[in-house]
Write a protein that holds these residues in place. Structure first.
Motif, PDB file in Angstrom:
ATOM      1  N   GLN A 237      62.141  36.223 -11.694  1.00  0.00           N
ATOM      2  CA  GLN A 237      62.103  37.095 -12.708  1.00  0.00           C
ATOM      3  C   GLN A 237      61.809  38.588 -11.970  1.00  0.00           C
ATOM      4  OE1 GLN A 237      59.192  35.908 -15.544  1.00  0.00           O
ATOM      5  NE2 GLN A 237      59.208  33.831 -15.155  1.00  0.00           N
ATOM      6  N   ASN A 238      61.661  39.499 -12.849  1.00  0.00           N
ATOM      7  CA  ASN A 238      61.479  40.739 -12.507  1.00  0.00           C
ATOM      8  C   ASN A 238      60.029  40.787 -11.959  1.00  0.00           C
ATOM      9  OD1 ASN A 238      60.801  43.774 -12.431  1.00  0.00           O
ATOM     10  ND2 ASN A 238      62.866  44.030 -13.355  1.00  0.00           N
ATOM     11  N   GLY A 239      59.217  40.046 -12.844  1.00  0.00           N
ATOM     12  CA  GLY A 239      57.754  39.955 -12.551  1.00  0.00           C
ATOM     13  C   GLY A 239      57.344  38.759 -11.949  1.00  0.00           C
ATOM     14  N   LEU A 240      56.132  38.363 -11.767  1.00  0.00           N
ATOM     15  CA  LEU A 240      55.652  37.154 -11.534  1.00  0.00           C
ATOM     16  C   LEU A 240      55.581  36.039 -12.314  1.00  0.00           C
ATOM     17  CD1 LEU A 240      52.459  38.333  -9.785  1.00  0.00           C
ATOM     18  CD2 LEU A 240      54.404  38.102  -8.404  1.00  0.00           C
ATOM     19  N   ALA A 241      56.092  34.855 -11.947  1.00  0.00           N
ATOM     20  CA  ALA A 241      56.354  33.761 -12.889  1.00  0.00           C
ATOM     21  C   ALA A 241      55.094  32.949 -12.832  1.00  0.00           C
ATOM     22  CB  ALA A 241      57.387  32.844 -12.430  1.00  0.00           C
ATOM     23  N   TYR A 242      55.125  32.336 -14.050  1.00  0.00           N
ATOM     24  CA  TYR A 242      53.899  31.177 -14.180  1.00  0.00           C
ATOM     25  C   TYR A 242      54.170  30.239 -13.193  1.00  0.00           C
ATOM     26  CZ  TYR A 242      51.697  27.075 -16.373  1.00  0.00           C
ATOM     27  OH  TYR A 242      51.046  25.864 -16.771  1.00  0.00           O
ATOM     28  N   MET A 243      52.954  29.481 -12.492  1.00  0.00           N
ATOM     29  CA  MET A 243      53.223  28.620 -11.304  1.00  0.00           C
ATOM     30  C   MET A 243      52.492  27.223 -11.484  1.00  0.00           C
ATOM     31  SD  MET A 243      52.084  31.223  -8.380  1.00  0.00           S
ATOM     32  CE  MET A 243      52.517  30.381  -7.255  1.00  0.00           C
ATOM     33  N   GLY A 244      52.357  27.104 -12.952  1.00  0.00           N
ATOM     34  CA  GLY A 244      51.420  25.601 -13.317  1.00  0.00           C
ATOM     35  C   GLY A 244      52.242  24.450 -13.129  1.00  0.00           C
ATOM     36  N   ASP A 245      53.749  24.508 -13.096  1.00  0.00           N
ATOM     37  CA  ASP A 245      54.111  23.289 -12.779  1.00  0.00           C
ATOM     38  C   ASP A 245      55.048  23.273 -11.594  1.00  0.00           C
ATOM     39  OD1 ASP A 245      53.771  21.635 -15.256  1.00  0.00           O
ATOM     40  OD2 ASP A 245      54.640  23.332 -16.162  1.00  0.00           O
ATOM     41  N   SER A 246      54.790  24.262 -10.552  1.00  0.00           N
ATOM     42  CA  SER A 246      55.850  24.545  -9.676  1.00  0.00           C
ATOM     43  C   SER A 246      55.664  24.032  -8.350  1.00  0.00           C
ATOM     44  CB  SER A 246      55.359  25.969  -9.355  1.00  0.00           C
ATOM     45  OG  SER A 246      54.070  26.380  -8.695  1.00  0.00           O
ATOM     46  N   TYR A 247      56.554  24.056  -7.522  1.00  0.00           N
ATOM     47  CA  TYR A 247      56.671  23.247  -6.255  1.00  0.00           C
ATOM     48  C   TYR A 247      56.656  24.428  -5.118  1.00  0.00           C
ATOM     49  CZ  TYR A 247      57.380  19.012  -8.621  1.00  0.00           C
ATOM     50  OH  TYR A 247      57.081  18.130  -9.370  1.00  0.00           O
ATOM     51  N   LEU A 248      55.445  25.014  -4.645  1.00  0.00           N
ATOM     52  CA  LEU A 248      55.357  26.352  -3.965  1.00  0.00           C
ATOM     53  C   LEU A 248      55.968  26.334  -2.766  1.00  0.00           C
ATOM     54  CD1 LEU A 248      54.352  29.032  -4.174  1.00  0.00           C
ATOM     55  CD2 LEU A 248      52.008  27.979  -3.364  1.00  0.00           C
ATOM     56  N   GLU A 249      56.007  24.970  -1.986  1.00  0.00           N
ATOM     57  CA  GLU A 249      56.450  25.180  -0.809  1.00  0.00           C
ATOM     58  C   GLU A 249      58.226  25.120  -0.554  1.00  0.00           C
ATOM     59  OE1 GLU A 249      54.477  21.840   0.802  1.00  0.00           O
ATOM     60  OE2 GLU A 249      52.791  22.944   1.008  1.00  0.00           O
ATOM     61  N   GLU A 250      58.599  24.578  -1.776  1.00  0.00           N
ATOM     62  CA  GLU A 250      60.036  24.354  -1.743  1.00  0.00           C
ATOM     63  C   GLU A 250      60.815  25.670  -2.313  1.00  0.00           C
ATOM     64  OE1 GLU A 250      60.999  20.403  -3.173  1.00  0.00           O
ATOM     65  OE2 GLU A 250      58.668  20.488  -3.047  1.00  0.00           O
ATOM     66  N   TRP A 251      59.888  26.408  -3.049  1.00  0.00           N
ATOM     67  CA  TRP A 251      60.523  27.625  -3.950  1.00  0.00           C
ATOM     68  C   TRP A 251      61.001  28.663  -3.109  1.00  0.00           C
ATOM     69  CZ3 TRP A 251      56.643  29.220  -8.570  1.00  0.00           C
ATOM     70  CH2 TRP A 251      57.375  30.202  -9.320  1.00  0.00           C
ATOM     71  N   PRO A 252      60.500  29.074  -2.193  1.00  0.00           N
ATOM     72  CA  PRO A 252      61.221  30.226  -1.266  1.00  0.00           C
ATOM     73  C   PRO A 252      62.405  29.661  -0.602  1.00  0.00           C
ATOM     74  CG  PRO A 252      58.740  30.301  -0.629  1.00  0.00           C
ATOM     75  CD  PRO A 252      59.117  28.899  -1.571  1.00  0.00           C
ATOM     76  N   LYS A 253      62.596  28.385  -0.389  1.00  0.00           N
ATOM     77  CA  LYS A 253      63.871  27.708   0.108  1.00  0.00           C
ATOM     78  C   LYS A 253      65.033  27.790  -0.889  1.00  0.00           C
ATOM     79  CE  LYS A 253      61.134  24.554   2.920  1.00  0.00           C
ATOM     80  NZ  LYS A 253      60.612  23.277   2.984  1.00  0.00           N
ATOM     81  N   THR A 254      64.728  27.594  -2.198  1.00  0.00           N
ATOM     82  CA  THR A 254      65.404  27.606  -3.373  1.00  0.00           C
ATOM     83  C   THR A 254      65.907  28.870  -3.571  1.00  0.00           C
ATOM     84  OG1 THR A 254      64.337  25.628  -4.461  1.00  0.00           O
ATOM     85  CG2 THR A 254      65.771  27.108  -5.733  1.00  0.00           C
ATOM     86  N   LEU A 255      65.001  30.164  -3.245  1.00  0.00           N
ATOM     87  CA  LEU A 255      65.482  31.275  -3.359  1.00  0.00           C
ATOM     88  C   LEU A 255      66.358  31.722  -2.366  1.00  0.00           C
ATOM     89  CD1 LEU A 255      61.884  32.906  -4.363  1.00  0.00           C
ATOM     90  CD2 LEU A 255      64.018  32.727  -5.772  1.00  0.00           C
ATOM     91  N   GLU A 256      66.242  31.185  -1.091  1.00  0.00           N
ATOM     92  CA  GLU A 256      67.248  31.362   0.278  1.00  0.00           C
ATOM     93  C   GLU A 256      68.542  30.907  -0.454  1.00  0.00           C
ATOM     94  OE1 GLU A 256      65.811  32.975   2.548  1.00  0.00           O
ATOM     95  OE2 GLU A 256      67.872  33.044   3.549  1.00  0.00           O
ATOM     96  N   ALA A 257      68.662  29.783  -0.984  1.00  0.00           N
ATOM     97  CA  ALA A 257      69.954  29.338  -1.543  1.00  0.00           C
ATOM     98  C   ALA A 257      70.624  30.358  -2.701  1.00  0.00           C
ATOM     99  CB  ALA A 257      69.780  27.867  -2.067  1.00  0.00           C
ATOM    100  N   LEU A 258      69.718  30.783  -3.469  1.00  0.00           N
ATOM    101  CA  LEU A 258      69.980  31.863  -4.400  1.00  0.00           C
ATOM    102  C   LEU A 258      70.693  32.931  -3.575  1.00  0.00           C
ATOM    103  CD1 LEU A 258      70.265  33.019  -7.543  1.00  0.00           C
ATOM    104  CD2 LEU A 258      68.008  33.654  -6.744  1.00  0.00           C
TER     105      LEU A 258
END
Ligand SMILES: [Zn+2]
Length: 345
Positions: A237-258
């Protein structure tokens, strides 16, 4: 941007008046035309929690990325889409299972196909309203009932008539939404995407992609390769996202794929759209730093509550002004869970 949206709406109206005498202005969403047959819709419903949408007009029908927070917003969205095109809505993609993105599913008829990830399909087959995320927002002591109480107290003290009317509209909106959510029923996916689902379209195909866990265990992206547009739900998102259901270590890798896709415009699940990858790179940095600091705090025996106050992510406040103070508690709690081996929130 508001100006642009307004002039786009007028242009759409003008085009429509040729083919229909009943064209009206949208009432609940503000649409910005971002490409031929592609619109970014921002919710315009005071007081309520609602998500952004993307409307893609296909050859015979329409695809929506996210369908509103509950059946009321879905119906308002359907009515507003009619101001853009007379083609019927056929597909609704759920960016993820969170109620403010998938709760609208029940407001669509059986002729509308809901597209979800495997993980979202599973969560929506259960009761997503029992989960901690819904409770944090709409439970008895959630943020929305609290905001309502505050607004009502403020209204009693307000003397300015215009401000009073604005507050009353927001109170009405939040009360209406809370009432609808009391009887909300989850509807799961009709089409479940493992990694890629393509919908052909003469103007350029629509790709629905699953590229890894991030904001939740199953975030979908709608990618328009020809237009260079991605709709990313809450994982970018343009701002910070809610993280309560997140997978923090995988998230940057998914952004790499994006980042591996070719695009310019990013439409996130909330807030303004943005261009390019600068913000995505900054977000990868934020998430990695968040994980690093939270892990160090946990190792020192610091509680999640204290860690959220002591963590310092202000280095990222340039792209994310909210990063100026502390770290959001739901994200710290969730990452502590992950570090304790609790994979599913
Ligand atoms: Zn979400």
């Amino acid at each position: 941007m508001k100006m642009f949206a307004r002039s786009a709406a007028i242009a759409v109206m003008a085009a429509w008046s040729v083919s229909s005498a009943f064209a009206a202005e949208p009432t609940s969403y503000q649409f910005e035309k971002v490409a031929d047959g592609v619109y970014f819709g921002k919710p315009n419903m005071p007081g309520r929690m609602d998500c952004n949408v993307m409307v893609v007009v296909g050859d015979k029908d329409v695809l929506l990325m996210d369908g509103g927070t509950e059946k009321d917003s879905a119906q308002k969205l359907l009515a507003d889409v009619k101001t853009l095109t007379d083609k019927p809505v056929r597909y609704v993609v759920n960016s993820h299972f969170h109620f403010d993105h998938a709760g609208g599913n029940e407001g669509f008829g059986a002729d509308v196909k809901i597209i979800t990830s495997e993980y979202s399909a599973k969560r929506l087959s259960g009761n997503p309203y029992a989960g901690i995320t819904f409770q944090r927002f709409f439970g008895a002591s959630g943020t929305q009932p609290q905001a309502l109480a505050t607004m009502k107290a403020d209204l009693a003290k307000e003397t300015d008539a215009a401000k009073k009317a604005d507050m009353q509209a927001r109170i009405k909106g939040i009360e209406e939404q809370m009432a609808v959510l009391k009887t909300a029923k989850a509807r799961t996916g009709d089409i479940v995407v493992k990694d890629k689902y393509i919908i052909p379209r003469a103007a350029g195909e629509i790709q629905v992609l699953y590229m890894g866990r991030a904001h939740t265990g199953g975030d979908l992206t709608v990618y328009l390769p020809k237009e260079g547009i991605v709709a990313t739900g809450d994982y970018m998102q343009n701002g910070l996202a809610y993280m309560g259901d997140s997978y923090l270590e995988e998230w940057p890798k998914t952004l790499e794929a994006l980042k591996g896709l070719k695009f310019d415009l990013v439409i996130g699940g909330h807030g303004p759209s943005f261009h390019g990858t600068t913000k995505i790179v900054a977000y990868q940095g934020y998430l990695r730093e968040f994980a690093k600091q939270a892990a160090a705090m946990k190792k020192q025996g610091v509680s999640a509550d204290d860690a959220s106050k002591r963590m310092d992510l202000s280095a990222f406040k340039g792209e994310f002004p909210q990063a100026a103070t502390g770290a959001p508690l739901p994200g710290v709690i969730r990452y502590y869970e992950i570090l304790d081996g609790k994979d599913t929130p």
